[in-house]
Enzyme design. Structure first.
Site, PDB file in Angstrom:
ATOM      1  N   CYS A 125       0.841  -1.199   0.000  1.00 34.60           N
ATOM      2  CA  CYS A 125       0.000   0.000   0.000  1.00 34.60           C
ATOM      3  C   CYS A 125       0.879   1.254   0.000  1.00 34.60           C
ATOM      4  O   CYS A 125       0.681   2.168  -0.802  1.00 34.60           O
ATOM      5  CB  CYS A 125      -0.926  -0.034   1.215  1.00 34.60           C
ATOM      6  N   CYS A 126       1.882   1.279   0.896  1.00 34.30           N
ATOM      7  CA  CYS A 126       2.791   2.434   0.933  1.00 34.30           C
ATOM      8  C   CYS A 126       3.556   2.559  -0.388  1.00 34.30           C
ATOM      9  O   CYS A 126       3.759   3.673  -0.887  1.00 34.30           O
ATOM     10  CB  CYS A 126       3.796   2.290   2.072  1.00 34.30           C
ATOM     11  N   CYS A 177      -3.298   3.824   9.750  1.00 38.49           N
ATOM     12  CA  CYS A 177      -2.011   3.292  10.219  1.00 38.49           C
ATOM     13  C   CYS A 177      -1.369   4.184  11.284  1.00 38.49           C
ATOM     14  O   CYS A 177      -0.166   4.088  11.521  1.00 38.49           O
ATOM     15  CB  CYS A 177      -1.060   3.152   9.033  1.00 38.49           C
ATOM     16  N   CYS A 224       7.695   3.947   5.969  1.00 33.93           N
ATOM     17  CA  CYS A 224       6.825   3.813   4.797  1.00 33.93           C
ATOM     18  C   CYS A 224       7.593   3.363   3.557  1.00 33.93           C
ATOM     19  O   CYS A 224       6.997   2.904   2.585  1.00 33.93           O
ATOM     20  CB  CYS A 224       6.111   5.125   4.507  1.00 33.93           C
ATOM     21  N   CYS A 247      -1.110   8.153   7.570  1.00 32.95           N
ATOM     22  CA  CYS A 247      -2.492   7.899   7.152  1.00 32.95           C
ATOM     23  C   CYS A 247      -3.315   7.441   8.355  1.00 32.95           C
ATOM     24  O   CYS A 247      -2.799   6.749   9.240  1.00 32.95           O
ATOM     25  CB  CYS A 247      -2.515   6.821   6.091  1.00 32.95           C
TER      26      CYS A 247
HETATM   27  S1  SF4 Z   1       0.469   4.533   5.736  1.00 28.49           S
HETATM   28 FE1  SF4 Z   1      -1.120   2.926   5.642  1.00 28.49          FE
HETATM   29  S2  SF4 Z   1      -2.819   3.730   4.372  1.00 28.49           S
HETATM   30 FE2  SF4 Z   1      -1.001   5.066   4.101  1.00 28.49          FE
HETATM   31  S3  SF4 Z   1      -0.043   4.340   2.252  1.00 28.49           S
HETATM   32 FE3  SF4 Z   1       0.976   3.262   3.969  1.00 28.49          FE
HETATM   33  S4  SF4 Z   1      -0.202   1.347   4.374  1.00 28.49           S
HETATM   34 FE4  SF4 Z   1      -1.419   2.688   2.979  1.00 28.49          FE
END
Ligand code: SF4
Length: 220
Positions: A103-104, A188, A211, A185
């Protein structure tokens, strides 16, 4: 880099050197306490370039409001918001639950990497500091590499950053004062408990501490 620099060297001196050495540098920011202080110091040192933010689609409203307040306060800076990570994802939404690294990588690292590959700055101004986490304990003013990272706040403590922000009435993200010492985010990030390091509230309980923007094989 000046070999005479020490832990006590004024960040303004470091930023001044960076502006002279890398006039094309860019300042990425997530508008945490460190980032807000760095923007103010960079402005005072004469920086008038871009402040680049990656909108992952999962930021707290307070973070977006902080960005807007900073843009109002520093109209000579160019605030750029990247949203490439919001394209439809083949693996669906809420990837942060099952694979936060992916996701990151998709929502944070890829948009900024693509932007930097287009702009080709030789250096980045970065707001990290040593006392944020054990992974940052050896941070120095300058990290060499294909794209040099300059960390003027490397030796500033959280207390010093807070004092600076208060003295200069900076628009710090209000979540910070509610215990969110590092703000990413919303899925998280949680508030930090007494005695925990500043980044303990990021990906808590998921075995992830960064991240990927600054640490790891995909780091910028
Ligand atoms: S911090 Fe969490 S929601 Fe944001 S990009 Fe990374 S995994 Fe995705």
């Amino acid at each position: 880099m000046n070999p005479a620099w020490t832990e006590e060297t004024d960040p303004l001196e470091v930023i001044g050197w960076a502006l002279e050495t890398y006039p094309d540098l860019i300042l990425p920011s997530a508008f945490n306490l460190n980032g807000t202080v760095l923007i103010d110091l960079a402005y005072k040192a004469g920086y008038r370039g871009e402040v680049v933010f990656v909108d992952t689609g999962y930021h707290f409203p307070e973070t977006l409001q902080t960005r807007d307040r900073l843009a109002e306060r520093y109209p000579d800076l160019q605030f750029v918001t990247l949203t490439a990570g919001l394209e439809p994802e083949p693996w669906g939404q809420e990837r942060y639950r099952t694979d936060p690294d992916a996701c990151c990588a998709a929502r944070k690292v890829a948009p900024l990497r693509a932007y930097l590959e287009r702009k080709k700055p030789r250096a980045l101004l970065n707001a990290r500091s040593r006392d944020q986490a054990s992974t940052r304990a050896h941070l120095g003013f300058v990290e060499p590499g294909e794209r040099v990272r300059i960390n003027p706040l490397a030796y500033w403590t959280r207390e010093r950053l807070e004092a600076y922000a208060k003295a200069h009435e900076l628009p710090v993200n209000p979540l910070y004062w509610a215990g969110f010492l590092s703000i990413g985010c919303w899925p998280c990030t949680r508030a930090v408990r007494p005695g925990e390091p500043a980044r303990a509230g990021r990906w808590a309980g998921r075995g992830k501490t960064e991240c990927g923007l600054w640490v790891g094989k995909e780091a910028l």
